[in-house]
Enzyme design. Structure first.
Site, PDB file in Angstrom:
ATOM      1  N   CYS A 222       0.851  -1.255   0.172  1.00 31.58           N
ATOM      2  CA  CYS A 222      -0.043   0.258  -0.089  1.00 31.58           C
ATOM      3  C   CYS A 222       0.853   1.166   0.109  1.00 31.58           C
ATOM      4  CB  CYS A 222      -0.959  -0.162   1.188  1.00 31.58           C
ATOM      5  SG  CYS A 222      -1.377  -1.433   1.606  1.00 31.58           S
ATOM      6  N   VAL A 223       0.893   1.978  -1.289  1.00 28.62           N
ATOM      7  CA  VAL A 223       1.984   3.273  -1.187  1.00 28.62           C
ATOM      8  C   VAL A 223       0.987   4.236  -1.672  1.00 28.62           C
ATOM      9  CG1 VAL A 223       3.802   4.171  -2.308  1.00 28.62           C
ATOM     10  CG2 VAL A 223       3.614   1.747  -1.974  1.00 28.62           C
TER      11      VAL A 223
ATOM     12  N   SER B  91       1.731   9.449  -8.659  1.00 31.99           N
ATOM     13  CA  SER B  91       3.074   9.454  -9.259  1.00 31.99           C
ATOM     14  C   SER B  91       4.069  10.149  -8.150  1.00 31.99           C
ATOM     15  CB  SER B  91       3.173  10.476 -10.673  1.00 31.99           C
ATOM     16  OG  SER B  91       2.294   9.769 -11.531  1.00 31.99           O
TER      17      SER B  91
ATOM     18  N   TRP C   1      -6.113   2.519  -4.369  1.00 29.83           N
ATOM     19  CA  TRP C   1      -5.746   1.401  -5.601  1.00 29.83           C
ATOM     20  C   TRP C   1      -4.929   0.361  -5.173  1.00 29.83           C
ATOM     21  CZ3 TRP C   1      -8.010   3.256  -9.777  1.00 29.83           C
ATOM     22  CH2 TRP C   1      -8.099   4.801  -9.948  1.00 29.83           C
TER      23      TRP C   1
ATOM     24  N   SER D 156       9.828  12.098   0.745  1.00 26.20           N
ATOM     25  CA  SER D 156      10.053  10.865   0.573  1.00 26.20           C
ATOM     26  C   SER D 156      11.030   9.926   1.320  1.00 26.20           C
ATOM     27  CB  SER D 156      10.271  10.492  -0.956  1.00 26.20           C
ATOM     28  OG  SER D 156      11.334  10.970  -1.396  1.00 26.20           O
TER      29      SER D 156
ATOM     30  N   ARG E 194      10.626  -3.349 -11.442  1.00 29.66           N
ATOM     31  CA  ARG E 194      10.229  -2.912 -12.750  1.00 29.66           C
ATOM     32  C   ARG E 194      10.279  -3.656 -13.880  1.00 29.66           C
ATOM     33  NH1 ARG E 194      11.981   2.651 -11.588  1.00 29.66           N
ATOM     34  NH2 ARG E 194      10.077   3.427 -10.517  1.00 29.66           N
TER      35      ARG E 194
ATOM     36  N   ARG F 243      -7.931 -16.582 -41.917  1.00 33.62           N
ATOM     37  CA  ARG F 243      -9.007 -15.756 -42.535  1.00 33.62           C
ATOM     38  C   ARG F 243      -8.889 -15.311 -43.777  1.00 33.62           C
ATOM     39  NH1 ARG F 243     -14.123 -13.737 -42.473  1.00 33.62           N
ATOM     40  NH2 ARG F 243     -14.255 -11.709 -42.979  1.00 33.62           N
TER      41      ARG F 243
ATOM     42  N   GLU G 153       2.870   0.892 -11.102  1.00 35.93           N
ATOM     43  CA  GLU G 153       4.450   1.018 -11.010  1.00 35.93           C
ATOM     44  C   GLU G 153       5.209   2.172 -11.665  1.00 35.93           C
ATOM     45  OE1 GLU G 153       6.396  -2.135  -9.743  1.00 35.93           O
ATOM     46  OE2 GLU G 153       4.562  -3.162  -9.031  1.00 35.93           O
TER      47      GLU G 153
ATOM     48  N   THR H 254       3.976   5.607 -14.134  1.00 38.76           N
ATOM     49  CA  THR H 254       3.351   5.731 -15.285  1.00 38.76           C
ATOM     50  C   THR H 254       4.530   5.662 -16.572  1.00 38.76           C
ATOM     51  OG1 THR H 254       3.497   8.105 -15.423  1.00 38.76           O
ATOM     52  CG2 THR H 254       1.280   7.082 -14.377  1.00 38.76           C
TER      53      THR H 254
HETATM   54  C1  LIG Z   1      -5.205  -1.385 -11.514  1.00 35.61           C
HETATM   55  C2  LIG Z   1      -4.248  -0.697 -10.646  1.00 35.61           C
HETATM   56  C3  LIG Z   1      -3.597  -1.333  -9.505  1.00 35.61           C
HETATM   57  C4  LIG Z   1      -2.687  -0.701  -8.645  1.00 35.61           C
HETATM   58  N1  LIG Z   1      -2.204  -1.241  -7.608  1.00 35.61           N
HETATM   59  C5  LIG Z   1      -1.427  -0.582  -6.746  1.00 35.61           C
HETATM   60  C6  LIG Z   1      -0.700  -1.223  -5.422  1.00 35.61           C
HETATM   61  O1  LIG Z   1      -0.712  -2.347  -5.152  1.00 35.61           O
HETATM   62  N2  LIG Z   1      -0.324  -0.510  -4.459  1.00 35.61           N
HETATM   63  C7  LIG Z   1      -0.089   0.928  -4.703  1.00 35.61           C
HETATM   64  O2  LIG Z   1       0.427   1.735  -3.855  1.00 35.61           O
HETATM   65  N3  LIG Z   1      -0.633   1.644  -6.051  1.00 35.61           N
HETATM   66  C8  LIG Z   1      -1.270   0.772  -6.830  1.00 35.61           C
HETATM   67  N4  LIG Z   1      -1.647   1.464  -8.014  1.00 35.61           N
HETATM   68  C9  LIG Z   1      -1.516   2.892  -8.085  1.00 35.61           C
HETATM   69  C10 LIG Z   1      -0.711   3.212  -9.374  1.00 35.61           C
HETATM   70  O3  LIG Z   1       0.808   3.028  -8.903  1.00 35.61           O
HETATM   71  C11 LIG Z   1      -0.980   4.672  -9.587  1.00 35.61           C
HETATM   72  O4  LIG Z   1      -2.232   4.814 -10.072  1.00 35.61           O
HETATM   73  C12 LIG Z   1      -0.058   5.182 -10.456  1.00 35.61           C
HETATM   74  O5  LIG Z   1       1.269   5.422  -9.766  1.00 35.61           O
HETATM   75  C13 LIG Z   1      -0.291   6.687 -10.904  1.00 35.61           C
HETATM   76  O6  LIG Z   1      -0.401   7.511  -9.951  1.00 35.61           O
HETATM   77  P1  LIG Z   1      -2.122   8.471 -10.283  1.00 35.61           P
HETATM   78  O7  LIG Z   1      -3.343   7.289 -10.411  1.00 35.61           O
HETATM   79  O8  LIG Z   1      -2.515   9.027  -9.047  1.00 35.61           O
HETATM   80  O9  LIG Z   1      -1.830   9.348 -11.460  1.00 35.61           O
HETATM   81  P2  LIG Z   1      -1.251  10.676 -11.364  1.00 35.61           P
HETATM   82  O10 LIG Z   1       0.088  10.913 -10.546  1.00 35.61           O
HETATM   83  O11 LIG Z   1      -2.349  11.746 -10.842  1.00 35.61           O
HETATM   84  O12 LIG Z   1      -1.032  11.077 -12.835  1.00 35.61           O
HETATM   85  C14 LIG Z   1      -1.879  11.451 -13.845  1.00 35.61           C
HETATM   86  C15 LIG Z   1      -1.187  11.691 -15.201  1.00 35.61           C
HETATM   87  O13 LIG Z   1      -0.264  12.787 -15.043  1.00 35.61           O
HETATM   88  C16 LIG Z   1       0.940  12.381 -15.466  1.00 35.61           C
HETATM   89  N5  LIG Z   1       1.962  13.089 -14.640  1.00 35.61           N
HETATM   90  C17 LIG Z   1       2.040  13.035 -13.268  1.00 35.61           C
HETATM   91  N6  LIG Z   1       3.161  13.837 -12.684  1.00 35.61           N
HETATM   92  C18 LIG Z   1       3.993  14.062 -13.938  1.00 35.61           C
HETATM   93  C19 LIG Z   1       5.371  14.792 -14.090  1.00 35.61           C
HETATM   94  N7  LIG Z   1       5.905  15.214 -13.307  1.00 35.61           N
HETATM   95  N8  LIG Z   1       5.610  14.658 -15.584  1.00 35.61           N
HETATM   96  C20 LIG Z   1       4.696  14.420 -16.487  1.00 35.61           C
HETATM   97  N9  LIG Z   1       3.736  13.710 -16.537  1.00 35.61           N
HETATM   98  C21 LIG Z   1       3.292  13.600 -15.221  1.00 35.61           C
HETATM   99  C22 LIG Z   1       0.857  10.853 -15.172  1.00 35.61           C
HETATM  100  O14 LIG Z   1       2.081  10.515 -15.977  1.00 35.61           O
HETATM  101  C23 LIG Z   1      -0.357  10.535 -15.710  1.00 35.61           C
HETATM  102  O15 LIG Z   1      -0.634  10.467 -17.061  1.00 35.61           O
HETATM  103  C24 LIG Z   1      -2.646   0.664  -8.794  1.00 35.61           C
HETATM  104  C25 LIG Z   1      -3.330   1.416  -9.717  1.00 35.61           C
HETATM  105  C26 LIG Z   1      -4.126   0.740 -10.371  1.00 35.61           C
HETATM  106  C27 LIG Z   1      -4.867   1.493 -11.846  1.00 35.61           C
END
Ligand SMILES: Cc1cc2nc3c(=O)[nH]c(=O)nc-3n(C[C@H](O)[C@H](O)[C@H](O)COP(=O)(O)OP(=O)(O)OC[C@H]3O[C@@H](n4cnc5c(N)ncnc54)[C@H](O)[C@@H]3O)c2cc1C
Length: 410
Positions: free
Chosen positions: A134-135, A142, A168, A190, A269, A294, A390, A392
């Site tokens: 859980c992070v 991000s 998530w 961090s 990763r 096909r 893990e 984006t």
């Molecule tokens: C199905 C699923 C399973 C998951 N499992 C886990 C889990 O087990 N444990 C856990 O801790 N998390 C988990 N996650 C969370 C996942 O790691 C996050 O969704 C991911 O890190 C992105 O964070 P966010 O969704 O808040 O997007 P955001 O950080 O809000 O990003 C939104 C958009 O902005 C972009 N962006 C953000 N900052 C920047 C930057 N500085 N420069 C350029 N672009 C940027 C991103 O690339 C993205 O396109 C899971 C997510 C999903 C969908």
């Protein structure tokens, strides 16, 4: 053997053990996982019966996980995960999701913590258990430094008290052991974070909303609420002495690269990249076979240059992604530092490849590709996760951008 015959000390050949393991996992993926993929995608539930079968076969077990994680070439996990995800990504993630929590403890924890907490993450074939890492939080995706979950130490009782809400979380709320990253000193961002093990049945930890998703729907994702969760001092991963020394160094202005969550993501990763390779390969193979059968305009569509070129690009992309994945996995296992962001490169390329190749597979299947009667639309939905979790694709590009320019790209 001459130098030429032995490859001059360089080899991409898998050992016999790895090939045997790959074939064994493939057989399970083909006979058990692939046929169940559609059903569990529709049900949007953890596929417990499949997990039970995997546990009985020895595939969902601490032994198998540890053996592949410690495999000397580093290719044990990538080879196994590629086959599982070739079967189905949602079910695959249900089988390997515990691994992230296990890595968080094993890569930073003491020997005692590893021995105590990894077995209850997996359980045994008669009584399967899961782990969750859980992070992420609503306002910290991000931007992991923005985590608000707090951990406060109570010296009198030697306990940590955790409060916050995680978003998530794969296996969140249904796991036996939750591994939680929390801030012990918010002023340090961090670098003021630490990782905690929340033992089974601890009061105050509960599942929040379960997430309804676009893909990997057989994998459970949910919020986890931490309300005055008290865990014993021994549940701080790595121990208090190490944490105190680390924080003192940061407060003194010393450099410190040991970020609790980041270390785990670095290590995992290439494993995530391998999952994406499995999905991409499945889509390529399916589309190729379809293109051979096909017939349009009196010949198989695979005989048209338009389709054959698409298949050629797909095959090349899958191979390239796999090679980058194997390189990163070999480096990680052999402690070669990712000085050029090789881990991020593998995850970026494999994730984007999976999205593109599954989309091309839909195109090759035409109307059929767009229906639920064929698996490629599901694989396309599943593939999209690999550009999001893990780290984006953009975050991987940030890491790679910093490595190649030496600049503080943001
Ligand atoms: C199905 C699923 C399973 C998951 N499992 C886990 C889990 O087990 N444990 C856990 O801790 N998390 C988990 N996650 C969370 C996942 O790691 C996050 O969704 C991911 O890190 C992105 O964070 P966010 O969704 O808040 O997007 P955001 O950080 O809000 O990003 C939104 C958009 O902005 C972009 N962006 C953000 N900052 C920047 C930057 N500085 N420069 C350029 N672009 C940027 C991103 O690339 C993205 O396109 C899971 C997510 C999903 C969908």
């Amino acid at each position: 053997m001459s130098e030429h015959e032995s490859g001059g000390g360089f080899s991409l050949e898998l050992s016999q053990d790895l090939r045997d393991m790959r074939d064994w996992v493939h057989e399970f993926a083909e006979s058990v996982i692939r046929p169940a993929g559609s059903e569990w995608d529709e049900r949007e539930e953890t596929p417990w019966p499949v997990l039970e079968q995997a546990a009985k076969a020895g595939l969902y077990s601490l032994d198998f996980f540890a053996q592949q994680w410690l495999e000397p070439s580093g290719l044990g996990i990538p080879v196994a995960w590629e086959e599982l995800f070739w079967g189905d990504a949602g079910i695959g993630l249900s089988i390997v999701g515990t691994g992230l929590a296990a890595v968080a403890v094993s890569s930073n924890g003491t020997h005692e913590q590893i021995a105590e907490w990894l077995p209850p993450m997996f359980g045994d074939p008669g009584d399967i258990k899961l782990g969750a890492f859980c992070v992420s939080e609503a306002d910290a995706g991000s931007d992991v430094a923005a985590i608000r979950t707090r951990a406060v130490y109570h010296e009198a009782t030697d306990e940590w008290v955790l409060n916050g809400a995680k978003s998530w979380v794969t296996n969140g709320g249904i796991a036996n052991v939750h591994v939680v990253v929390a801030s012990v000193d918010p002023a340090l961002g961090s670098r003021g974070q630490a990782t905690f093990i929340v033992p089974p049945g601890t009061r105050g930890l509960s599942q929040g909303q379960k997430v309804r998703k676009h893909g990997i729907r057989a994998s459970h994702t949910a919020e986890v609420v931490l309300d005055d969760v008290r865990v014993p001092g021994r549940c701080l991963v790595g121990g208090k002495e190490r944490l105190d020394a680390r924080l003192a160094k940061v407060r003194d202005g010393g450099s410190n690269r040991e970020h609790a969550a980041m270390k785990t993501f670095e290590a995992t990763r290439p494993a995530v990249a391998a999952m994406a390779v499995g999905v991409a390969r499945a889509a390529f193979e399916y589309a190729r076979d379809y293109a051979l059968g096909r017939v349009q305009f009196g010949r198989p569509i695979g005989q048209t240059e338009g389709v054959a070129f698409m298949l050629a690009d797909m095959a090349a992309a899958v191979d390239a992604a796999r090679l980058l994945t194997w390189r990163a996995a070999w480096m990680a296992r052999n402690r070669v530092p990712f000085n050029h962001a090789e881990g991020s490169i593998s995850k970026l390329v494999a994730g984007e490849t999976a999205v593109r190749v599954t989309e091309q597979a839909i195109q090759i299947l035409g109307g059929n590709g767009y229906t639920r009667d064929y698996p490629v639309e599901r694989w396309h939905r599943d593939a999209k996760i690999f550009t999001i979790f893990e780290g984006t694709s953009e975050i991987q590009r940030l890491i790679i951008g910093r490595a190649v320019t030496g600049l503080d790209v943001r």
